[in-house]
Design an enzyme around this catalytic site. Structure first.
Site, PDB file in Angstrom:
ATOM      1  N   ARG A 188       0.621  -0.906   0.152  1.00 11.11           N
ATOM      2  CA  ARG A 188       0.013  -0.086   0.142  1.00 11.11           C
ATOM      3  C   ARG A 188       0.486   1.280   0.147  1.00 11.11           C
ATOM      4  O   ARG A 188       0.812   2.559  -0.230  1.00 11.11           O
ATOM      5  CB  ARG A 188      -0.810   0.155   1.204  1.00 11.11           C
ATOM      6  N   LYS A 224       2.887 -19.328   6.593  1.00 12.19           N
ATOM      7  CA  LYS A 224       2.606 -19.595   7.626  1.00 12.19           C
ATOM      8  C   LYS A 224       2.491 -18.117   8.448  1.00 12.19           C
ATOM      9  O   LYS A 224       2.885 -17.465   8.455  1.00 12.19           O
ATOM     10  CB  LYS A 224       3.608 -20.645   9.338  1.00 12.19           C
ATOM     11  N   HIS A 256       6.918 -26.275  12.603  1.00  6.92           N
ATOM     12  CA  HIS A 256       7.691 -26.531  11.996  1.00  6.92           C
ATOM     13  C   HIS A 256       8.441 -27.578  13.610  1.00  6.92           C
ATOM     14  O   HIS A 256       8.515 -28.824  12.931  1.00  6.92           O
ATOM     15  CB  HIS A 256       8.941 -25.506  12.969  1.00  6.92           C
ATOM     16  N   LYS A 283      10.929 -19.448  24.106  1.00  7.88           N
ATOM     17  CA  LYS A 283      11.369 -18.600  23.750  1.00  7.88           C
ATOM     18  C   LYS A 283      11.903 -17.938  25.187  1.00  7.88           C
ATOM     19  O   LYS A 283      11.611 -18.630  25.844  1.00  7.88           O
ATOM     20  CB  LYS A 283      10.520 -17.004  23.215  1.00  7.88           C
TER      21      LYS A 283
END
Ligand code: BG6
Length: 484
Positions: A46, A144, A236, A335
């Site tokens: 955009r 994904k 994954h 994480k």
């Protein structure tokens, strides 16, 4: 080997994925001499750029994310192929400009890369059709997350399928493009050694760890709608599990491999409200330490003190089929773990009887496939220590480090995958039924957690997840593999 000239349109061409991964990957393939004369790379978004003002942004991205972008002439030659169209996916604005770039006489391979949120996939596909841009050889590439559950994934797939044939749709799971993941298939199917033992009679358990040291890194808005189960496990980790567990495909072409992966997904023992406590662990990181110092917790990172989104998942998974009955697969991802490491570990059953002195501890054979960093393969064996002092034994690795052994550049996942799209090779991409089968297995886990209002357990940043993740494996008399 050069690929035929092609046109690639990157929707979301001013986004993070495009700048960080796609343009650098295309640039490296270009540097390697893989592009033919006439190839075009068209950013579409955009933002009100034109071709002249878009190029410096690509240039900047290359300098930041492609270490090879030091030669001005090479960068300039690459930028000469770059074009830009400002358009709005949801309306007709700009689409005629894009269409005008593809005269009827153009017979190059066309690839449309949707580096946008999945909510835009259907709209882009419909507009491509409306503007007559879909040739029989055209391809669409999607990233994904393909939806957030089985229902939304099916809707997206319906929208893509309304205008593209399944063979034209390339669903990326970038883990499949990683060199060592492909090497797993070489290891299994190009060696006589492993496959005869590759079953529950000889394999005690399998571990799949995908650990990250980073936190959510400014992706909080997306991550709050996702969490680790959707972000990492659905795609994954399940793909890795499929490659370890699948039967030998008849050949290495797309549908043979995908048929076998699908069978694994269908054989996964369901985890739901009845058994989630025994088979799942949900965690969330709290303020702690990283290699570079103190770091904030997840709630601070996303600015939501009450967030209940998980940043860590550990699962015990059974594959209910003849080959794997009785061999658990332990999966974990998170994480803010102590280090970045992705590994598959296959632990063989121990020898049935020891002929050595009772103080000689025999440890089982282990195969470790390290996906990142330091890609390599290790086979842990018991061997005799040199010396005349009797049968002293040690567990030592046959150690194959790819960087040292081959000393050639290993392309990044996106490089390999993008060129596969242009060549029309879909082996390393996911088929519709695979994606939906993976969601159908994941959904009941999430529903069980939601129903039970299961809050994630906390773990300090810089540790290996909640204590219950250790317990998940130790309950079975096993432990997570730790490099020694
Ligand atoms: C992505 C996830 O698919 O994979 C991220 O959305 C994650 O959350 C990333 O950080 C990990 O990829 P890699 O290649 O760095 O292991």
């Amino acid at each position: 080997v050069k690929v035929d000239p092609f046109d690639i349109v990157v929707f979301g061409g001013t986004g993070d994925l495009a700048y960080r991964k796609l343009f650098p990957a295309l640039f490296r393939r270009f540097l390697d001499g893989q592009f033919s004369e006439g190839t075009r790379i068209i950013g579409a978004a955009r933002h009100d750029y034109d071709t002249a003002s878009f190029k410096p942004t690509v240039n900047k991205a290359l300098r930041q994310f492609a270490a090879e972008a030091t030669q001005e002439s090479a960068v300039d030659a690459f930028l000469a192929m770059v074009d830009y169209v400002s358009l709005d996916i949801g309306t007709d604005a700009g689409w005629d400009v894009l269409a005008a770039k593809f005269p009827d006489s153009s017979n190059y391979v066309r690839a449309f890369y949707l580096a946008t949120g999945p909510d835009r996939f259907g709209a882009v596909a419909a507009q491509l059709a409306a503007y007559g841009l879909i040739t029989p050889g055209a391809r669409i590439i999607v990233e994904k997350p393909i939806g957030k559950d089985a229902v939304s994934a099916a809707k997206i797939n319906d929208a893509l399928g309304a205008v593209f044939a399944e063979s034209q749709i390339y669903r990326i799971d970038h883990y499949l493009g990683k060199e060592t993941v492909q090497n797993l298939m070489a290891l299994r199917f190009a060696n006589a050694l492993f496959e005869p033992l590759w079953n529950s009679a000889h394999i005690d358990h399998v571990e799949i760890t995908v650990a990250e040291s980073i936190g959510v890194e400014g992706r909080g808005a997306y991550y709050e709608t996702s969490g680790a189960l959707r972000d990492m496990v659905q795609n994954h980790l399940l793909q890795l599990l499929c490659l370890v567990a699948m039967e030998a495909p008849a050949g290495f072409e797309a549908d043979s491999v995908r048929d076998e992966k699908l069978k694994v997904l269908k054989a996964l023992a369901p985890i739901d409200a009845d058994n989630y406590e025994a088979f799942t662990v949900r965690g969330q990181y709290r303020a702690g330490a990283s290699a570079t110092g103190a770091v904030a917790g997840y709630p601070e990172d996303v600015g939501n003190p009450r967030t209940e989104v998980e940043t860590f998942v550990a699962l015990k998974v059974h594959v209910n089929n003849w080959r794997w009955a009785g061999t658990p697969f332990y999966l974990r991802t998170g994480k803010r773990l102590p280090k970045r490491v992705s590994e598959l570990i296959v632990s063989f059953r121990n020898v049935p009887h020891s002929i050595f002195a009772s103080d000689v501890k025999i440890l089982p054979t282990r195969l470790v496939v390290r996906l990142q960093p330091d890609e390599g393969i290790k086979l842990w064996l018991m061997l005799k220590e040199p010396g005349a002092g009797g049968m002293r034994m040690r567990h030592v690795p046959l150690d194959m480090n790819f960087a040292k052994a081959f000393q050639i550049y290993a392309p990044e996942a996106y490089e390999r995958l993008l060129m596969d799209v242009i060549r029309g090779n879909a082996t390393l991409f996911m088929r519709r039924d695979e994606v939906e089968a993976a969601w159908r297995w994941i959904d009941p886990i999430r529903e069980a957690w939601n129903q039970a209002q299961l809050e994630p357990r906390f773990y300090l940043a810089g540790t290996w997840g909640p204590a219950s993740a250790t317990a998940l494996v130790e309950r079975d008399g096993r432990s997570w593999y730790e490099e020694t």
